[in-house]
Design a protein around this motif. Structure first.
Motif, PDB file in Angstrom:
ATOM      1  N   VAL A  67     -66.144  68.098  42.833  1.00  0.00           N
ATOM      2  CA  VAL A  67     -66.204  66.739  42.330  1.00  0.00           C
ATOM      3  C   VAL A  67     -65.927  65.806  43.501  1.00  0.00           C
ATOM      4  O   VAL A  67     -64.938  65.978  44.213  1.00  0.00           O
ATOM      5  N   THR A  68     -66.807  64.840  43.706  1.00  0.00           N
ATOM      6  CA  THR A  68     -66.610  63.864  44.763  1.00  0.00           C
ATOM      7  C   THR A  68     -66.199  62.534  44.162  1.00  0.00           C
ATOM      8  O   THR A  68     -66.567  62.203  43.027  1.00  0.00           O
ATOM      9  N   ASP A  91     -69.045  61.607  41.786  1.00  0.00           N
ATOM     10  CA  ASP A  91     -69.204  62.279  40.489  1.00  0.00           C
ATOM     11  C   ASP A  91     -68.321  61.632  39.426  1.00  0.00           C
ATOM     12  O   ASP A  91     -68.738  61.502  38.277  1.00  0.00           O
ATOM     13  N   LEU A  92     -67.129  61.225  39.809  1.00  0.00           N
ATOM     14  CA  LEU A  92     -66.217  60.603  38.860  1.00  0.00           C
ATOM     15  C   LEU A  92     -66.805  59.303  38.317  1.00  0.00           C
ATOM     16  O   LEU A  92     -66.701  59.014  37.127  1.00  0.00           O
ATOM     17  N   GLY A  93     -67.455  58.519  39.186  1.00  0.00           N
ATOM     18  CA  GLY A  93     -68.038  57.245  38.774  1.00  0.00           C
ATOM     19  C   GLY A  93     -69.156  57.380  37.753  1.00  0.00           C
ATOM     20  O   GLY A  93     -69.485  56.418  37.059  1.00  0.00           O
ATOM     21  N   LYS A  94     -69.726  58.569  37.638  1.00  0.00           N
ATOM     22  CA  LYS A  94     -70.762  58.804  36.627  1.00  0.00           C
ATOM     23  C   LYS A  94     -70.162  58.946  35.234  1.00  0.00           C
ATOM     24  O   LYS A  94     -70.874  58.860  34.241  1.00  0.00           O
ATOM     25  N   GLN A  95     -68.850  59.198  35.166  1.00  0.00           N
ATOM     26  CA  GLN A  95     -68.182  59.401  33.891  1.00  0.00           C
ATOM     27  C   GLN A  95     -67.249  58.254  33.493  1.00  0.00           C
ATOM     28  O   GLN A  95     -67.062  57.999  32.322  1.00  0.00           O
ATOM     29  N   ILE A 120     -53.013  58.507  33.906  1.00  0.00           N
ATOM     30  CA  ILE A 120     -54.388  58.085  34.178  1.00  0.00           C
ATOM     31  C   ILE A 120     -54.785  57.068  33.115  1.00  0.00           C
ATOM     32  O   ILE A 120     -54.790  57.383  31.912  1.00  0.00           O
ATOM     33  N   ASP A 121     -55.086  55.855  33.544  1.00  0.00           N
ATOM     34  CA  ASP A 121     -55.680  54.831  32.681  1.00  0.00           C
ATOM     35  C   ASP A 121     -57.171  54.856  32.968  1.00  0.00           C
ATOM     36  O   ASP A 121     -57.573  54.788  34.140  1.00  0.00           O
ATOM     37  N   TYR A 122     -57.982  54.934  31.923  1.00  0.00           N
ATOM     38  CA  TYR A 122     -59.412  55.126  32.155  1.00  0.00           C
ATOM     39  C   TYR A 122     -60.260  54.337  31.173  1.00  0.00           C
ATOM     40  O   TYR A 122     -59.807  53.947  30.094  1.00  0.00           O
ATOM     41  N   GLU A 123     -61.510  54.144  31.584  1.00  0.00           N
ATOM     42  CA  GLU A 123     -62.558  53.645  30.698  1.00  0.00           C
ATOM     43  C   GLU A 123     -63.781  54.508  30.932  1.00  0.00           C
ATOM     44  O   GLU A 123     -64.291  54.591  32.063  1.00  0.00           O
ATOM     45  N   LYS A 124     -64.241  55.171  29.883  1.00  0.00           N
ATOM     46  CA  LYS A 124     -65.404  56.051  29.976  1.00  0.00           C
ATOM     47  C   LYS A 124     -66.689  55.211  30.010  1.00  0.00           C
ATOM     48  O   LYS A 124     -66.721  54.100  29.490  1.00  0.00           O
TER      49      LYS A 124
END
Length: 153
Positions: A67-68, A91-95, A120-124
């Motif tokens: 994963v990049t 790869d992370l930015g694709k998700q 981890i705070d995230y937005e898919k």
């Protein structure tokens, strides 16, 4: 299903919180030598690995896959032993549109070890993406590597 969320884990660590904070504040470039799941890291933009907004490229192994991503420190608070990174692109930015990782270190004074908390705070990007449990598992595994290294250092 919500596109935003937060996942976290907490671990007892044996190394002093000062060593942990110093490692992530001043020797981030040593992580590939310490954690077997981190395969590559290099400075992409900026003059220093540890300056706010300097951008680094990383390659990790998560669930058996390379994963990049890119990363930059967005906040560092030595008095509260907290660092926040923004992971993006690759790869992370694709998700995930947003992926903020915070490390909070807490000193326990009863001799039972100290605490590291990863959040981890995230937005898919859409509902088809899972919450970042695999990234949290990656951090949980690396925590053991970091602690063992810092106990020897």
């Amino acid at each position: 299903m919500a596109l935003t969320g937060k996942v976290s884990s907490e671990h007892v660590i044996k190394a002093p919180v000062e060593k942990w904070f110093n490692f992530f504040s001043n020797t981030l470039h040593h992580i590939p030598k310490v954690a077997e799941r981190v395969h590559e890291a290099n400075l992409h933009q900026g003059d220093d690995w540890h300056t706010i907004d300097s951008v680094k490229n990383w390659t990790f192994i998560i669930e058996g896959k390379h994963v990049t991503l890119k990363e930059k420190i967005v906040a560092s608070d030595e008095s509260n032993k907290t660092i926040t990174w923004n992971f993006h692109d690759g790869d992370l930015g694709k998700q995930y549109k947003v992926f903020l990782l915070t490390m909070k270190l807490e000193e326990k004074h009863d001799g039972s070890g100290n605490i590291v908390k990863w959040t981890i705070d995230y937005e898919k990007v859409n509902d088809n993406v899972d919450p970042p449990y695999a990234y949290l598992d990656f951090l949980n595994q690396c925590t053991k590597d970091f602690d063992a290294h810092l106990l020897k250092a």
